[in-house]
Write an enzyme that holds these catalytic residues in place. Structure first.
Site, PDB file in Angstrom:
ATOM      1  N   ASP A  24     -97.512 -28.885  10.419  1.00 37.45           N
ATOM      2  CA  ASP A  24     -96.694 -28.735   9.230  1.00 37.45           C
ATOM      3  C   ASP A  24     -95.486 -27.934   9.698  1.00 37.45           C
ATOM      4  OD1 ASP A  24     -95.944 -28.644   6.429  1.00 37.45           O
ATOM      5  OD2 ASP A  24     -96.638 -26.561   6.451  1.00 37.45           O
ATOM      6  N   ASP A  26     -92.733 -25.866   7.475  1.00 36.98           N
ATOM      7  CA  ASP A  26     -92.482 -24.601   6.785  1.00 36.98           C
ATOM      8  C   ASP A  26     -93.781 -23.826   6.615  1.00 36.98           C
ATOM      9  OD1 ASP A  26     -89.793 -25.381   6.568  1.00 36.98           O
ATOM     10  OD2 ASP A  26     -90.149 -26.382   4.655  1.00 36.98           O
ATOM     11  N   TYR A  35     -87.476 -23.721   0.727  1.00 39.02           N
ATOM     12  CA  TYR A  35     -86.518 -24.798   0.956  1.00 39.02           C
ATOM     13  C   TYR A  35     -85.589 -24.510   2.129  1.00 39.02           C
ATOM     14  CZ  TYR A  35     -88.283 -26.165  -3.585  1.00 39.02           C
ATOM     15  OH  TYR A  35     -89.105 -26.501  -4.624  1.00 39.02           O
ATOM     16  N   THR A  66     -93.773 -32.975   7.262  1.00 35.68           N
ATOM     17  CA  THR A  66     -93.337 -31.972   6.295  1.00 35.68           C
ATOM     18  C   THR A  66     -92.901 -32.595   4.974  1.00 35.68           C
ATOM     19  OG1 THR A  66     -91.728 -30.176   5.952  1.00 35.68           O
ATOM     20  CG2 THR A  66     -91.034 -31.942   7.408  1.00 35.68           C
ATOM     21  N   GLN A  68     -90.613 -32.472   1.900  1.00 37.06           N
ATOM     22  CA  GLN A  68     -89.277 -31.916   1.699  1.00 37.06           C
ATOM     23  C   GLN A  68     -88.774 -32.284   0.305  1.00 37.06           C
ATOM     24  OE1 GLN A  68     -87.424 -29.795   3.729  1.00 37.06           O
ATOM     25  NE2 GLN A  68     -89.405 -29.605   4.734  1.00 37.06           N
ATOM     26  N   SER A  69     -89.468 -31.732  -0.713  1.00 36.49           N
ATOM     27  CA  SER A  69     -89.109 -32.060  -2.093  1.00 36.49           C
ATOM     28  C   SER A  69     -87.772 -31.460  -2.506  1.00 36.49           C
ATOM     29  CB  SER A  69     -90.200 -31.589  -3.057  1.00 36.49           C
ATOM     30  OG  SER A  69     -90.255 -30.170  -3.066  1.00 36.49           O
ATOM     31  N   CYS A 105     -91.185 -36.203   3.962  1.00 35.39           N
ATOM     32  CA  CYS A 105     -91.257 -36.934   2.697  1.00 35.39           C
ATOM     33  C   CYS A 105     -90.316 -36.271   1.701  1.00 35.39           C
ATOM     34  CB  CYS A 105     -92.683 -36.938   2.153  1.00 35.39           C
ATOM     35  SG  CYS A 105     -92.790 -37.834   0.588  1.00 35.39           S
ATOM     36  N   ARG A 123     -96.378 -38.267   0.780  1.00 39.37           N
ATOM     37  CA  ARG A 123     -96.343 -36.864   0.368  1.00 39.37           C
ATOM     38  C   ARG A 123     -97.736 -36.261   0.479  1.00 39.37           C
ATOM     39  NH1 ARG A 123     -93.482 -33.069  -1.897  1.00 39.37           N
ATOM     40  NH2 ARG A 123     -94.496 -31.591  -3.250  1.00 39.37           N
ATOM     41  N   ASP A 149    -100.601 -24.808   6.760  1.00 39.24           N
ATOM     42  CA  ASP A 149    -100.769 -23.506   6.099  1.00 39.24           C
ATOM     43  C   ASP A 149    -101.206 -23.635   4.654  1.00 39.24           C
ATOM     44  OD1 ASP A 149     -98.246 -24.541   5.314  1.00 39.24           O
ATOM     45  OD2 ASP A 149     -97.504 -22.530   4.887  1.00 39.24           O
TER      46      ASP A 149
END
Length: 188
Positions: A24, A26, A35, A66, A68-69, A105, A123, A149
Site C-alpha cells: 500500500d 499512504d 491525500y 493505492t 486515490q479517492s 484507483c 478499489r 496499514d
C-alpha cells in the site's frame, strides 16, 4: 525466460514465476498526511526505500497498489498521482531500488466528479488492482505478500490469494525483511 525442448524437438518459452511484494502507499511507503499528491509533501516512512531495495534484492516483483479517492473528490488529478509516482521512482533509483508497477484507483462511489463516481472492482478492499497485476506479471502467488496499514488492504490481499501483513509503525525494512520469501523459512 527460458526455453524447454521436448523429445520431439518442439520448444516452448516459459517465464519463471517470481514472488511479489505488494505495498500500500499512504501509511506504508509514505506518511499518510491526508491525500498526499504533492512531491514537496511526500515523506518516506522510516526504512521504506530500504524495504523496496530489500524486496528487489530478494528477486521479488515490487508493486504499489493505492486507493486515490482524492481524484474523485476533486482534490487533485490523475496527472498529479503519476508525477508523484515518477518522482518516487527517480528517488528510489538513487539507491538502486525500483518499483515494477504502480496501480491506483481514482474511483469512489460518492465522488463529486461524475466520471469517477462508481463502485470499482479496483478499489480496495476489492482485489482488482492485485488481480490486474497478476494477469500482467508472472507472479508466484503462493510466495507473495502484501503489506498494508488498513484492514481493507488485508481484505484485498485475501481475496486475491496473497498473504497480507498489517504494518503500523517502525522501520519498514526491519518489518519486511523476515517476511521476504528467502527469509520466511528461516524465521518461522
Amino acid at each position: 525466460m527460458f526455453t524447454i525442448v521436448n523429445n520431439h524437438g518442439v520448444s516452448a518459452m516459459y517465464e519463471m514465476k517470481r514472488p511479489a511484494v505488494f505495498f500500500d502507499r499512504d501509511g506504508v511507503l509514505n506518511e499518510d498526511n491526508g491525500y498526499v499528491f504533492e512531491i514537496s509533501k511526500l515523506r518516506w516512512i522510516n526504512g521504506a526505500r530500504q524495504a523496496v531495495k530489500a524486496a528487489n534484492d530478494a528477486e521479488c516483483f515490487v508493486f504499489v497498489i493505492t486507493n486515490q479517492s482524492g481524484v474523485a473528490r476533486g482534490l487533485y488529478k490523475e496527472s498529479d498521482i503519476e508525477a508523484l509516482h515518477k518522482w518516487m521512482t527517480d528517488d528510489l533509483a538513487a539507491i538502486g531500488a525500483h518499483i515494477d508497477a504502480f496501480e491506483y484507483c481514482p474511483y469512489h462511489p460518492e465522488a463529486i466528479i461524475e466520471q469517477y463516481r462508481q463502485a470499482s472492482r479496483r478499489r480496495k478492499p476489492a482485489p482488482g488492482m492485485i488481480n490486474d497485476l497478476l494477469e500482467r506479471f508472472p507472479v508466484d502467488v503462493s510466495r507473495s505478500i502484501l503489506v498494508g496499514d488498513k484492514p481493507t488492504d488485508l481484505e484485498a490481499a485475501q481475496a486475491a490469494g496473497v498473504q497480507g501483513y498489517l504494518y503500523s509503525s517502525g522501520d519498514l525494512a526491519q518489518f519486511l525483511k523476515p517476511l521476504l520469501p528467502q527469509n520466511k523459512n528461516k524465521t518461522g
